[in-house]
Write a protein that holds these residues in place. Structure first.
Motif, PDB file in Angstrom:
ATOM      1  N   MET A   1      29.464  62.764  20.123  1.00  0.00           N
ATOM      2  CA  MET A   1      29.428  61.366  21.093  1.00  0.00           C
ATOM      3  C   MET A   1      30.749  60.829  20.964  1.00  0.00           C
ATOM      4  SD  MET A   1      27.153  59.233  22.538  1.00  0.00           S
ATOM      5  CE  MET A   1      26.508  57.453  22.387  1.00  0.00           C
ATOM      6  N   ILE A   2      30.999  60.912  19.709  1.00  0.00           N
ATOM      7  CA  ILE A   2      32.191  59.974  19.565  1.00  0.00           C
ATOM      8  C   ILE A   2      33.592  60.949  20.336  1.00  0.00           C
ATOM      9  CG2 ILE A   2      34.274  59.978  17.693  1.00  0.00           C
ATOM     10  CD1 ILE A   2      32.120  59.445  15.384  1.00  0.00           C
TER      11      ILE A   2
ATOM     12  N   PHE B   1      37.989  60.552  24.240  1.00  0.00           N
ATOM     13  CA  PHE B   1      37.798  61.284  26.035  1.00  0.00           C
ATOM     14  C   PHE B   1      37.620  59.969  27.070  1.00  0.00           C
ATOM     15  CE2 PHE B   1      36.832  63.811  29.688  1.00  0.00           C
ATOM     16  CZ  PHE B   1      38.262  64.796  29.467  1.00  0.00           C
ATOM     17  N   ILE B   2      36.342  59.474  26.921  1.00  0.00           N
ATOM     18  CA  ILE B   2      36.059  58.933  28.550  1.00  0.00           C
ATOM     19  C   ILE B   2      36.846  57.904  28.622  1.00  0.00           C
ATOM     20  CG2 ILE B   2      34.792  57.229  29.354  1.00  0.00           C
ATOM     21  CD1 ILE B   2      32.093  58.451  28.427  1.00  0.00           C
ATOM     22  N   GLY B   3      37.751  56.976  27.370  1.00  0.00           N
ATOM     23  CA  GLY B   3      38.724  56.449  27.124  1.00  0.00           C
ATOM     24  C   GLY B   3      40.137  56.920  27.040  1.00  0.00           C
ATOM     25  N   MET B   4      40.746  57.963  26.875  1.00  0.00           N
ATOM     26  CA  MET B   4      41.409  58.741  27.362  1.00  0.00           C
ATOM     27  C   MET B   4      41.985  59.003  29.796  1.00  0.00           C
ATOM     28  SD  MET B   4      42.349  61.512  24.483  1.00  0.00           S
ATOM     29  CE  MET B   4      43.782  62.439  24.597  1.00  0.00           C
ATOM     30  N   LEU B   5      40.350  59.209  29.266  1.00  0.00           N
ATOM     31  CA  LEU B   5      40.644  59.187  30.963  1.00  0.00           C
ATOM     32  C   LEU B   5      40.833  57.635  31.404  1.00  0.00           C
ATOM     33  CD1 LEU B   5      40.256  61.173  33.369  1.00  0.00           C
ATOM     34  CD2 LEU B   5      37.996  60.825  32.984  1.00  0.00           C
ATOM     35  N   VAL B   6      40.174  56.348  31.022  1.00  0.00           N
ATOM     36  CA  VAL B   6      40.868  55.758  31.900  1.00  0.00           C
ATOM     37  C   VAL B   6      41.406  55.310  31.280  1.00  0.00           C
ATOM     38  CG1 VAL B   6      39.333  53.422  30.553  1.00  0.00           C
ATOM     39  CG2 VAL B   6      37.454  55.008  31.884  1.00  0.00           C
TER      40      VAL B   6
ATOM     41  N   ASN C   1      46.785  48.771  30.939  1.00  0.00           N
ATOM     42  CA  ASN C   1      46.121  49.724  29.760  1.00  0.00           C
ATOM     43  C   ASN C   1      45.749  48.617  28.155  1.00  0.00           C
ATOM     44  OD1 ASN C   1      46.042  52.843  30.095  1.00  0.00           O
ATOM     45  ND2 ASN C   1      47.463  52.980  29.496  1.00  0.00           N
ATOM     46  N   LEU C   2      46.521  47.824  28.347  1.00  0.00           N
ATOM     47  CA  LEU C   2      46.374  46.814  27.414  1.00  0.00           C
ATOM     48  C   LEU C   2      44.807  45.507  27.955  1.00  0.00           C
ATOM     49  CD1 LEU C   2      47.390  45.129  24.821  1.00  0.00           C
ATOM     50  CD2 LEU C   2      48.668  43.867  26.310  1.00  0.00           C
ATOM     51  N   ILE C   3      44.788  45.861  29.117  1.00  0.00           N
ATOM     52  CA  ILE C   3      43.372  44.743  29.936  1.00  0.00           C
ATOM     53  C   ILE C   3      42.629  45.943  29.253  1.00  0.00           C
ATOM     54  CG2 ILE C   3      42.072  44.370  31.508  1.00  0.00           C
ATOM     55  CD1 ILE C   3      45.308  43.253  33.036  1.00  0.00           C
ATOM     56  N   VAL C   4      42.529  47.312  29.614  1.00  0.00           N
ATOM     57  CA  VAL C   4      41.140  48.043  29.863  1.00  0.00           C
ATOM     58  C   VAL C   4      40.974  48.404  27.760  1.00  0.00           C
ATOM     59  CG1 VAL C   4      40.536  49.837  29.621  1.00  0.00           C
ATOM     60  CG2 VAL C   4      41.820  49.483  31.713  1.00  0.00           C
ATOM     61  N   PHE C   5      41.938  47.758  27.217  1.00  0.00           N
ATOM     62  CA  PHE C   5      41.755  48.154  25.356  1.00  0.00           C
ATOM     63  C   PHE C   5      41.113  47.365  25.519  1.00  0.00           C
ATOM     64  CE2 PHE C   5      43.193  46.990  21.296  1.00  0.00           C
ATOM     65  CZ  PHE C   5      43.426  48.280  20.834  1.00  0.00           C
ATOM     66  N   PHE C   6      41.445  45.483  25.508  1.00  0.00           N
ATOM     67  CA  PHE C   6      40.700  44.527  25.459  1.00  0.00           C
ATOM     68  C   PHE C   6      39.210  44.218  25.703  1.00  0.00           C
ATOM     69  CE2 PHE C   6      44.900  43.023  23.813  1.00  0.00           C
ATOM     70  CZ  PHE C   6      44.619  42.671  22.601  1.00  0.00           C
ATOM     71  N   ILE C   7      39.720  45.407  26.693  1.00  0.00           N
ATOM     72  CA  ILE C   7      37.974  44.672  27.505  1.00  0.00           C
ATOM     73  C   ILE C   7      37.131  46.225  26.865  1.00  0.00           C
ATOM     74  CG2 ILE C   7      36.497  46.378  29.004  1.00  0.00           C
ATOM     75  CD1 ILE C   7      38.712  45.034  31.065  1.00  0.00           C
ATOM     76  N   PHE C   8      37.735  46.625  26.019  1.00  0.00           N
ATOM     77  CA  PHE C   8      36.850  48.510  25.483  1.00  0.00           C
ATOM     78  C   PHE C   8      36.034  47.340  24.269  1.00  0.00           C
ATOM     79  CE2 PHE C   8      37.838  52.139  27.786  1.00  0.00           C
ATOM     80  CZ  PHE C   8      36.861  52.214  28.830  1.00  0.00           C
TER      81      PHE C   8
ATOM     82  N   ARG D   1      33.050  46.488  22.031  1.00  0.00           N
ATOM     83  CA  ARG D   1      32.665  46.585  20.274  1.00  0.00           C
ATOM     84  C   ARG D   1      32.364  48.820  21.440  1.00  0.00           C
ATOM     85  NH1 ARG D   1      31.376  43.016  16.807  1.00  0.00           N
ATOM     86  NH2 ARG D   1      30.569  41.400  17.448  1.00  0.00           N
ATOM     87  N   GLN D   2      33.496  48.926  21.893  1.00  0.00           N
ATOM     88  CA  GLN D   2      33.043  50.411  22.406  1.00  0.00           C
ATOM     89  C   GLN D   2      34.667  50.866  21.811  1.00  0.00           C
ATOM     90  OE1 GLN D   2      32.892  50.342  26.554  1.00  0.00           O
ATOM     91  NE2 GLN D   2      30.501  50.565  26.336  1.00  0.00           N
ATOM     92  N   ASP D   3      34.533  51.028  20.235  1.00  0.00           N
ATOM     93  CA  ASP D   3      35.939  50.899  19.390  1.00  0.00           C
ATOM     94  C   ASP D   3      36.399  52.449  19.522  1.00  0.00           C
ATOM     95  OD1 ASP D   3      35.308  48.051  18.690  1.00  0.00           O
ATOM     96  OD2 ASP D   3      34.233  49.057  17.134  1.00  0.00           O
ATOM     97  N   TYR D   4      35.553  53.232  20.116  1.00  0.00           N
ATOM     98  CA  TYR D   4      35.696  54.539  19.858  1.00  0.00           C
ATOM     99  C   TYR D   4      36.755  55.099  21.617  1.00  0.00           C
ATOM    100  CZ  TYR D   4      34.228  55.652  15.755  1.00  0.00           C
ATOM    101  OH  TYR D   4      33.594  56.385  15.069  1.00  0.00           O
ATOM    102  N   ARG D   5      36.417  54.202  22.253  1.00  0.00           N
ATOM    103  CA  ARG D   5      36.612  54.255  23.964  1.00  0.00           C
ATOM    104  C   ARG D   5      37.713  53.754  23.853  1.00  0.00           C
ATOM    105  NH1 ARG D   5      31.947  54.244  28.615  1.00  0.00           N
ATOM    106  NH2 ARG D   5      30.587  55.700  27.534  1.00  0.00           N
ATOM    107  N   ALA D   6      38.482  52.651  23.053  1.00  0.00           N
ATOM    108  CA  ALA D   6      39.348  51.668  22.978  1.00  0.00           C
ATOM    109  C   ALA D   6      40.511  53.043  22.141  1.00  0.00           C
ATOM    110  CB  ALA D   6      39.558  50.150  22.349  1.00  0.00           C
ATOM    111  N   ARG D   7      40.326  52.932  21.278  1.00  0.00           N
ATOM    112  CA  ARG D   7      40.734  54.835  20.396  1.00  0.00           C
ATOM    113  C   ARG D   7      41.334  55.507  21.565  1.00  0.00           C
ATOM    114  NH1 ARG D   7      38.614  57.388  15.320  1.00  0.00           N
ATOM    115  NH2 ARG D   7      38.320  55.127  14.658  1.00  0.00           N
TER     116      ARG D   7
END
Length: 94
Positions: A1-2, A7-12, A58-65, A69-75
């Motif tokens: 899951m992590i 991976f989803i965060g990297m793709l986004v 990426n900054l905008i997407v990072f803060f949305i995640f 509270r989707q910390d792993y996607r933000a990572r």
């Protein structure tokens, strides 16, 4: 899951950077098409700067995640942003 969330965060992050690059090339390209702007940027030596400006999304997407509270996607977005920063640094050296 992590790993899946990272991976989803990297793709986004990669998609956001690509869209940011497309928007930056369109706005700064003065009406030229995307490929003409990229070729001119390569010839004049500022392609790395265009890629870096594209990473602003990426900054905008990072803060949305982070807000969701989707910390792993933000990572994952952060990892792609670091990769792009290193890539542009190396690209500008050569």
């Amino acid at each position: 899951m992590i790993k899946k969330d990272i991976f989803i965060g990297m793709l986004v992050g990669l998609i956001a950077n690509s869209v940011g690059l497309l928007l930056t090339a369109t706005i700064l390209g003065q009406g030229d098409d995307f490929t003409t702007v990229i070729k001119a940027a390569t010839n004049e030596g500022f392609l790395g700067k265009l890629i870096s400006l594209g990473a602003v999304l990426n900054l905008i997407v990072f803060f949305i995640f982070i807000k969701k509270r989707q910390d792993y996607r933000a990572r994952g977005v952060l990892l792609i942003t670091i990769f792009i920063a290193v890539f542009t640094f190396v690209f500008n050296l050569f």
